[in-house]
Design a protein around this motif. Structure first.
Motif, PDB file in Angstrom:
ATOM      1  N   LEU A 148       2.508  -4.168  10.868  1.00 54.59           N
ATOM      2  CA  LEU A 148       3.818  -3.659  10.458  1.00 54.59           C
ATOM      3  C   LEU A 148       3.676  -2.508   9.463  1.00 54.59           C
ATOM      4  O   LEU A 148       4.429  -1.537   9.511  1.00 54.59           O
ATOM      5  N   SER A 149       2.722  -2.630   8.592  1.00 56.90           N
ATOM      6  CA  SER A 149       2.488  -1.583   7.603  1.00 56.90           C
ATOM      7  C   SER A 149       2.085  -0.274   8.267  1.00 56.90           C
ATOM      8  O   SER A 149       2.614   0.785   7.949  1.00 56.90           O
ATOM      9  N   TYR A 150       1.152  -0.338   9.205  1.00 58.81           N
ATOM     10  CA  TYR A 150       0.615   0.884   9.804  1.00 58.81           C
ATOM     11  C   TYR A 150       1.401   1.369  11.018  1.00 58.81           C
ATOM     12  O   TYR A 150       1.485   2.573  11.242  1.00 58.81           O
ATOM     13  N   LEU A 151       1.972   0.476  11.777  1.00 58.79           N
ATOM     14  CA  LEU A 151       2.703   0.913  12.961  1.00 58.79           C
ATOM     15  C   LEU A 151       4.142   1.290  12.653  1.00 58.79           C
ATOM     16  O   LEU A 151       4.694   2.189  13.269  1.00 58.79           O
ATOM     17  N   GLU A 152       4.752   0.592  11.696  1.00 64.15           N
ATOM     18  CA  GLU A 152       6.136   0.886  11.354  1.00 64.15           C
ATOM     19  C   GLU A 152       6.267   1.569  10.001  1.00 64.15           C
ATOM     20  O   GLU A 152       7.362   1.940   9.596  1.00 64.15           O
ATOM     21  N   LEU A 154       5.936   0.313   6.984  1.00 65.90           N
ATOM     22  CA  LEU A 154       6.633  -0.479   5.972  1.00 65.90           C
ATOM     23  C   LEU A 154       5.837  -0.526   4.667  1.00 65.90           C
ATOM     24  O   LEU A 154       4.610  -0.607   4.679  1.00 65.90           O
ATOM     25  N   THR A 155       6.551  -0.478   3.561  1.00 70.71           N
ATOM     26  CA  THR A 155       5.925  -0.624   2.244  1.00 70.71           C
ATOM     27  C   THR A 155       5.658  -2.109   2.001  1.00 70.71           C
ATOM     28  O   THR A 155       6.145  -2.972   2.745  1.00 70.71           O
ATOM     29  N   HIS A 156       4.908  -2.396   0.937  1.00 67.88           N
ATOM     30  CA  HIS A 156       4.659  -3.801   0.593  1.00 67.88           C
ATOM     31  C   HIS A 156       5.972  -4.545   0.353  1.00 67.88           C
ATOM     32  O   HIS A 156       6.138  -5.697   0.783  1.00 67.88           O
ATOM     33  N   MET A 157       6.904  -3.896  -0.342  1.00 66.55           N
ATOM     34  CA  MET A 157       8.191  -4.531  -0.633  1.00 66.55           C
ATOM     35  C   MET A 157       8.950  -4.825   0.664  1.00 66.55           C
ATOM     36  O   MET A 157       9.492  -5.929   0.847  1.00 66.55           O
ATOM     37  N   GLU A 158       8.955  -3.868   1.584  1.00 65.94           N
ATOM     38  CA  GLU A 158       9.640  -4.073   2.866  1.00 65.94           C
ATOM     39  C   GLU A 158       8.961  -5.160   3.685  1.00 65.94           C
ATOM     40  O   GLU A 158       9.631  -5.956   4.356  1.00 65.94           O
ATOM     41  N   LEU A 159       7.632  -5.210   3.627  1.00 65.71           N
ATOM     42  CA  LEU A 159       6.895  -6.274   4.317  1.00 65.71           C
ATOM     43  C   LEU A 159       7.275  -7.644   3.766  1.00 65.71           C
ATOM     44  O   LEU A 159       7.500  -8.590   4.529  1.00 65.71           O
ATOM     45  N   ALA A 160       7.322  -7.734   2.443  1.00 61.60           N
ATOM     46  CA  ALA A 160       7.670  -9.011   1.807  1.00 61.60           C
ATOM     47  C   ALA A 160       9.056  -9.469   2.245  1.00 61.60           C
ATOM     48  O   ALA A 160       9.261 -10.657   2.546  1.00 61.60           O
ATOM     49  N   GLU A 161      10.001  -8.538   2.296  1.00 64.29           N
ATOM     50  CA  GLU A 161      11.355  -8.885   2.725  1.00 64.29           C
ATOM     51  C   GLU A 161      11.376  -9.296   4.191  1.00 64.29           C
ATOM     52  O   GLU A 161      11.986 -10.302   4.553  1.00 64.29           O
ATOM     53  N   ARG A 162      10.738  -8.519   5.035  1.00 62.70           N
ATOM     54  CA  ARG A 162      10.757  -8.798   6.484  1.00 62.70           C
ATOM     55  C   ARG A 162      10.068 -10.113   6.793  1.00 62.70           C
ATOM     56  O   ARG A 162      10.529 -10.887   7.618  1.00 62.70           O
ATOM     57  N   MET A 163       8.935 -10.370   6.135  1.00 64.42           N
ATOM     58  CA  MET A 163       8.164 -11.574   6.435  1.00 64.42           C
ATOM     59  C   MET A 163       8.596 -12.779   5.603  1.00 64.42           C
ATOM     60  O   MET A 163       8.083 -13.867   5.778  1.00 64.42           O
ATOM     61  N   GLN A 164       9.499 -12.536   4.676  1.00 64.73           N
ATOM     62  CA  GLN A 164      10.008 -13.580   3.787  1.00 64.73           C
ATOM     63  C   GLN A 164       8.872 -14.290   3.056  1.00 64.73           C
ATOM     64  O   GLN A 164       8.760 -15.525   3.053  1.00 64.73           O
ATOM     65  N   ARG A 165       8.033 -13.483   2.440  1.00 64.91           N
ATOM     66  CA  ARG A 165       6.895 -13.961   1.663  1.00 64.91           C
ATOM     67  C   ARG A 165       6.895 -13.252   0.316  1.00 64.91           C
ATOM     68  O   ARG A 165       7.426 -12.156   0.175  1.00 64.91           O
ATOM     69  N   PRO A 166       6.252 -13.833  -0.700  1.00 65.22           N
ATOM     70  CA  PRO A 166       6.180 -13.172  -2.010  1.00 65.22           C
ATOM     71  C   PRO A 166       5.428 -11.840  -1.913  1.00 65.22           C
ATOM     72  O   PRO A 166       4.490 -11.689  -1.107  1.00 65.22           O
TER      73      PRO A 166
END
Length: 190
Positions: A148-152, A154-166
């Motif tokens: 998700l980070s490299y293909l889309e 996404l920033t770390h913050m966006e990843l955390a929100e999308r994946m619902q993880r800290p």
């Protein structure tokens, strides 16, 4: 058609200082590498310089190559393409894409395309096989975070929100996964 195994064998011999293997490698791949550089530069003389630079660098740094990634035809094509892009960036900004030929006819040069050509696709296919194998070694959630980070993008913050993880978990997954991928892609060398 160039056989990948033959290129890998020749590169391994070049790494040991074998001049005959170096000549055989040049004879086998120079045409493909010239076409790769010329596709980017649209200037045969500059493309020839790029190929010469690639082979000179290969000879001087062959012993430092890391197997198996650095011993493939795809790797040679990527190195050549990157070197050609570097040369293109160094061109003076006032170089026109329009000109007049020796017989007075106008001509234009096409700018290099950003879409992958057949040589880029060859390099990507060889590297993609290795990358896919390495990605399969990652746990599902860390693999998803990297993709998700490299293909889309996404920033770390966006990843955390999308994946619902800290946020800290996502950052740790990404860092550890990238380190594991690098180690896998370079054959275990860190």
């Amino acid at each position: 058609m160039i056989q990948a195994q033959e290129v890998e064998t020749l590169l391994a011999s070049v790494a040991m200082g074998d001049r005959a293997a170096f000549k055989a490698l040049y004879d086998l791949t120079a045409g493909l590498l010239l076409a790769t550089a010329n596709r980017v530069l649209q200037d045969r003389a500059l493309a020839e310089d790029v190929v010469q630079d690639v082979f000179a660098g290969l000879w001087h740094k062959a012993a430092d190559m890391q197997a198996p990634v650095a011993r493939s035809l795809g790797w040679l094509c990527v190195i050549t393409r990157n070197r050609a892009i570097d040369h293109a960036r160094k061109r003076p900004a006032d170089v026109s894409l329009h000109g007049v030929s020796g017989d007075g006819d106008e001509f234009t040069h096409d700018a290099p395309s950003d879409s992958p050509d057949v040589f880029d696709q060859l390099a990507m296919a060889q590297d993609d096989h290795c990358l896919q194998a390495c990605l399969k070694q990652l746990a599902p959630e860390p693999r998803q975070a990297v993709l998700l980070s490299y293909l889309e993008g996404l920033t770390h913050m966006e990843l955390a929100e999308r994946m619902q993880r800290p946020l800290g978990t996502v950052k740790a997954w990404t860092r550890r996964s990238l380190l594991a991928l690098r180690q896998c892609m370079t054959g275990g060398a860190a």
